[in-house]
Design a protein around this motif. Structure first.
Motif, PDB file in Angstrom:
ATOM      1  N   ALA A  97       0.917  -1.273   0.088  1.00  0.00           N
ATOM      2  CA  ALA A  97      -0.046  -0.008  -0.081  1.00  0.00           C
ATOM      3  C   ALA A  97       0.793   1.374   0.067  1.00  0.00           C
ATOM      4  CB  ALA A  97      -0.876  -0.112   1.116  1.00  0.00           C
ATOM      5  N   ALA A  98       1.831   1.248   1.088  1.00  0.00           N
ATOM      6  CA  ALA A  98       2.741   2.639   0.976  1.00  0.00           C
ATOM      7  C   ALA A  98       3.638   2.646  -0.407  1.00  0.00           C
ATOM      8  CB  ALA A  98       3.691   2.293   2.130  1.00  0.00           C
ATOM      9  N   GLU A  99       4.084   1.476  -1.111  1.00  0.00           N
ATOM     10  CA  GLU A  99       4.625   1.652  -2.139  1.00  0.00           C
ATOM     11  C   GLU A  99       3.971   2.217  -3.351  1.00  0.00           C
ATOM     12  OE1 GLU A  99       5.916  -2.353  -3.072  1.00  0.00           O
ATOM     13  OE2 GLU A  99       7.348  -2.275  -1.663  1.00  0.00           O
ATOM     14  N   GLY A 100       2.376   1.903  -3.395  1.00  0.00           N
ATOM     15  CA  GLY A 100       1.439   2.537  -4.331  1.00  0.00           C
ATOM     16  C   GLY A 100       1.510   4.075  -4.187  1.00  0.00           C
ATOM     17  N   LEU A 101       1.135   4.477  -2.769  1.00  0.00           N
ATOM     18  CA  LEU A 101       1.044   5.759  -2.399  1.00  0.00           C
ATOM     19  C   LEU A 101       2.215   6.740  -2.849  1.00  0.00           C
ATOM     20  CD1 LEU A 101      -0.935   5.657   0.897  1.00  0.00           C
ATOM     21  CD2 LEU A 101      -1.948   6.438  -1.178  1.00  0.00           C
ATOM     22  N   GLU A 102       3.337   5.990  -2.488  1.00  0.00           N
ATOM     23  CA  GLU A 102       4.559   6.859  -2.862  1.00  0.00           C
ATOM     24  C   GLU A 102       4.832   7.078  -4.295  1.00  0.00           C
ATOM     25  OE1 GLU A 102       7.631   6.061   0.462  1.00  0.00           O
ATOM     26  OE2 GLU A 102       7.426   4.455  -0.525  1.00  0.00           O
ATOM     27  N   LYS A 103       4.443   5.922  -5.390  1.00  0.00           N
ATOM     28  CA  LYS A 103       4.541   6.066  -6.779  1.00  0.00           C
ATOM     29  C   LYS A 103       3.609   6.985  -7.128  1.00  0.00           C
ATOM     30  CE  LYS A 103       4.650   3.036 -10.631  1.00  0.00           C
ATOM     31  NZ  LYS A 103       4.515   1.782 -11.077  1.00  0.00           N
ATOM     32  N   ALA A 104       2.362   6.964  -6.474  1.00  0.00           N
ATOM     33  CA  ALA A 104       1.322   8.004  -7.441  1.00  0.00           C
ATOM     34  C   ALA A 104       1.694   9.407  -6.806  1.00  0.00           C
ATOM     35  CB  ALA A 104       0.144   7.611  -6.827  1.00  0.00           C
ATOM     36  N   GLY A 105       2.474   9.562  -5.728  1.00  0.00           N
ATOM     37  CA  GLY A 105       2.945  11.070  -5.261  1.00  0.00           C
ATOM     38  C   GLY A 105       1.702  11.559  -4.414  1.00  0.00           C
ATOM     39  N   VAL A 106       0.940  10.656  -3.754  1.00  0.00           N
ATOM     40  CA  VAL A 106      -0.405  10.972  -2.910  1.00  0.00           C
ATOM     41  C   VAL A 106       0.191  11.661  -1.496  1.00  0.00           C
ATOM     42  CG1 VAL A 106      -2.711  10.765  -2.394  1.00  0.00           C
ATOM     43  CG2 VAL A 106      -1.510   9.427  -4.206  1.00  0.00           C
ATOM     44  N   ASP A 107      -0.098  12.841  -1.003  1.00  0.00           N
ATOM     45  CA  ASP A 107       0.123  13.261   0.234  1.00  0.00           C
ATOM     46  C   ASP A 107      -1.346  13.076   0.996  1.00  0.00           C
ATOM     47  OD1 ASP A 107       2.309  14.492  -0.461  1.00  0.00           O
ATOM     48  OD2 ASP A 107       1.627  16.422  -0.512  1.00  0.00           O
ATOM     49  N   VAL A 108      -1.074  12.235   2.134  1.00  0.00           N
ATOM     50  CA  VAL A 108      -2.267  11.643   2.816  1.00  0.00           C
ATOM     51  C   VAL A 108      -2.050  12.006   4.450  1.00  0.00           C
ATOM     52  CG1 VAL A 108      -2.535   9.832   1.211  1.00  0.00           C
ATOM     53  CG2 VAL A 108      -1.230   9.479   3.102  1.00  0.00           C
ATOM     54  N   GLN A 109      -3.392  11.897   4.827  1.00  0.00           N
ATOM     55  CA  GLN A 109      -3.291  11.855   6.546  1.00  0.00           C
ATOM     56  C   GLN A 109      -4.314  10.832   6.967  1.00  0.00           C
ATOM     57  OE1 GLN A 109      -6.187  14.530   8.178  1.00  0.00           O
ATOM     58  NE2 GLN A 109      -5.019  14.860   9.830  1.00  0.00           N
ATOM     59  N   PHE A 110      -3.770  10.261   7.866  1.00  0.00           N
ATOM     60  CA  PHE A 110      -4.325   9.033   8.516  1.00  0.00           C
ATOM     61  C   PHE A 110      -5.399   9.302   9.626  1.00  0.00           C
ATOM     62  CE2 PHE A 110      -4.624   5.456  11.676  1.00  0.00           C
ATOM     63  CZ  PHE A 110      -4.969   4.402  10.602  1.00  0.00           C
ATOM     64  N   VAL A 111      -6.768   8.910   9.343  1.00  0.00           N
ATOM     65  CA  VAL A 111      -7.880   9.264  10.034  1.00  0.00           C
ATOM     66  C   VAL A 111      -8.182   7.957  10.864  1.00  0.00           C
ATOM     67  CG1 VAL A 111     -10.329   9.890  10.091  1.00  0.00           C
ATOM     68  CG2 VAL A 111      -8.784  11.040   8.464  1.00  0.00           C
ATOM     69  N   LEU A 112      -8.414   8.053  12.259  1.00  0.00           N
ATOM     70  CA  LEU A 112      -8.766   6.887  13.043  1.00  0.00           C
ATOM     71  C   LEU A 112     -10.065   7.226  13.728  1.00  0.00           C
ATOM     72  CD1 LEU A 112      -7.018   4.525  14.452  1.00  0.00           C
ATOM     73  CD2 LEU A 112      -6.913   6.015  16.457  1.00  0.00           C
ATOM     74  N   ALA A 113     -10.805   5.856  13.401  1.00  0.00           N
ATOM     75  CA  ALA A 113     -12.259   5.914  14.112  1.00  0.00           C
ATOM     76  C   ALA A 113     -12.141   5.306  15.282  1.00  0.00           C
ATOM     77  CB  ALA A 113     -13.148   5.357  12.724  1.00  0.00           C
ATOM     78  N   ILE A 114     -12.777   5.741  16.271  1.00  0.00           N
ATOM     79  CA  ILE A 114     -12.729   5.312  17.655  1.00  0.00           C
ATOM     80  C   ILE A 114     -14.148   4.782  18.039  1.00  0.00           C
ATOM     81  CG2 ILE A 114     -10.399   5.847  18.225  1.00  0.00           C
ATOM     82  CD1 ILE A 114     -11.724   8.213  19.616  1.00  0.00           C
ATOM     83  N   ALA A 115     -14.562   3.799  18.880  1.00  0.00           N
ATOM     84  CA  ALA A 115     -15.934   3.613  19.143  1.00  0.00           C
ATOM     85  C   ALA A 115     -15.775   3.732  20.853  1.00  0.00           C
ATOM     86  CB  ALA A 115     -16.394   2.118  18.811  1.00  0.00           C
ATOM     87  N   PRO A 116     -16.727   4.110  21.415  1.00  0.00           N
ATOM     88  CA  PRO A 116     -16.919   4.066  22.890  1.00  0.00           C
ATOM     89  C   PRO A 116     -17.178   2.410  23.252  1.00  0.00           C
ATOM     90  CG  PRO A 116     -18.989   5.066  21.885  1.00  0.00           C
ATOM     91  CD  PRO A 116     -18.050   4.850  20.730  1.00  0.00           C
TER      92      PRO A 116
END
Length: 232
Positions: free
Chosen positions: A156-175
């Motif tokens: 997954a990381a290799e694909g994002l690096e190759k495409a030059g995509v700037d990303v942010q990680f979003v975390l979903a948390i449940a009570p």
């Protein structure tokens, strides 16, 4: 169709949202770190809930019953996961936006300050700027999120690096307590033939999620200790 087929399809999700802050190219090491914050039991339980809700609507009693049974067992195991953490809702760091296609909401800054035990159940990357994204970048992040849910972070990381995509990680948390109670209540309602009420309970479980930025669990205090695991 089996519950495992439903689960596999439930894991395949991707999102694009507008202008999250602090986005940057992702490395394989960062991907490992980000997805290491997820509770694998929580991830499975969240998928089970989605499977059960859709199956009830489609009047597939067996799939729904199996998915809810699996969710209840999985959540029992998740209650011992050391990735859980205690924090008041008004101390959570909201994500810049909710990923498209997901239920839940951003944390409230005016919520009651009582601590809540949160379970990380979902995580994915979102593109930094909707204005600049290309079709290739959209495809790259969709494929990356798919690969991550299949346990292939480096690819997954290799694909994002190759495409030059700037990303942010979003975390979903449940009570954890509320989510678990909603799932159990849905099981009881379904067994009693109250399908509409069961769907409502599962919808409530999905909508209880809060979407937070990836730094929310860093430097956490008050995590629930687990004797058999080292603290994260």
């Amino acid at each position: 169709m089996t519950i495992r087929t439903f689960l596999a399809s439930a894991f395949v999700t991707a999102a694009v949202c507008a202008q999250p802050a602090f986005a940057a190219p992702v490395t394989a090491r960062q991907v490992d770190q980000d997805f290491g914050r997820l509770s694998q039991e929580g991830l499975r339980a969240f998928a089970d809930v989605d499977v059960a809700r859709r199956a009830i609507i489609e009047k597939d009693q067996k799939i729904a019953t199996d998915a809810l049974a699996d969710a209840n067992r999985t959540l029992a195991r998740a209650s011992k996961d050391n990735r859980q953490f205690l924090k008041a809702e008004n101390e959570l760091h909201p994500a810049a936006a909710i990923p498209a296609g997901h239920s839940g909401r951003l944390p409230s800054s005016v919520a009651v300050a009582d601590p809540v035990l949160w379970l990380p159940v979902l995580g994915q990357y979102v593109i930094s700027s909707q204005a600049k994204q290309s079709p290739g970048q959209q495809q790259a992040i969709a494929e990356a999120n798919d690969l991550l849910k299949k346990g292939q972070p480096r690819t997954a990381a290799e694909g994002l690096e190759k495409a030059g995509v700037d990303v942010q990680f979003v975390l979903a948390i449940a009570p954890q307590q509320t989510f678990t109670a909603d799932v159990y209540r849905a099981s009881v309602l379904l067994e009693g033939g109250k399908t509409e009420e069961a769907v409502a309970a599962l919808t409530g479980a999905q909508e209880s999620l809060r979407f937070v930025s990836e730094d929310n669990v860093l430097g956490n205090v008050g995590k629930k200790p687990v004797p058999s695991h080292s603290a994260r």
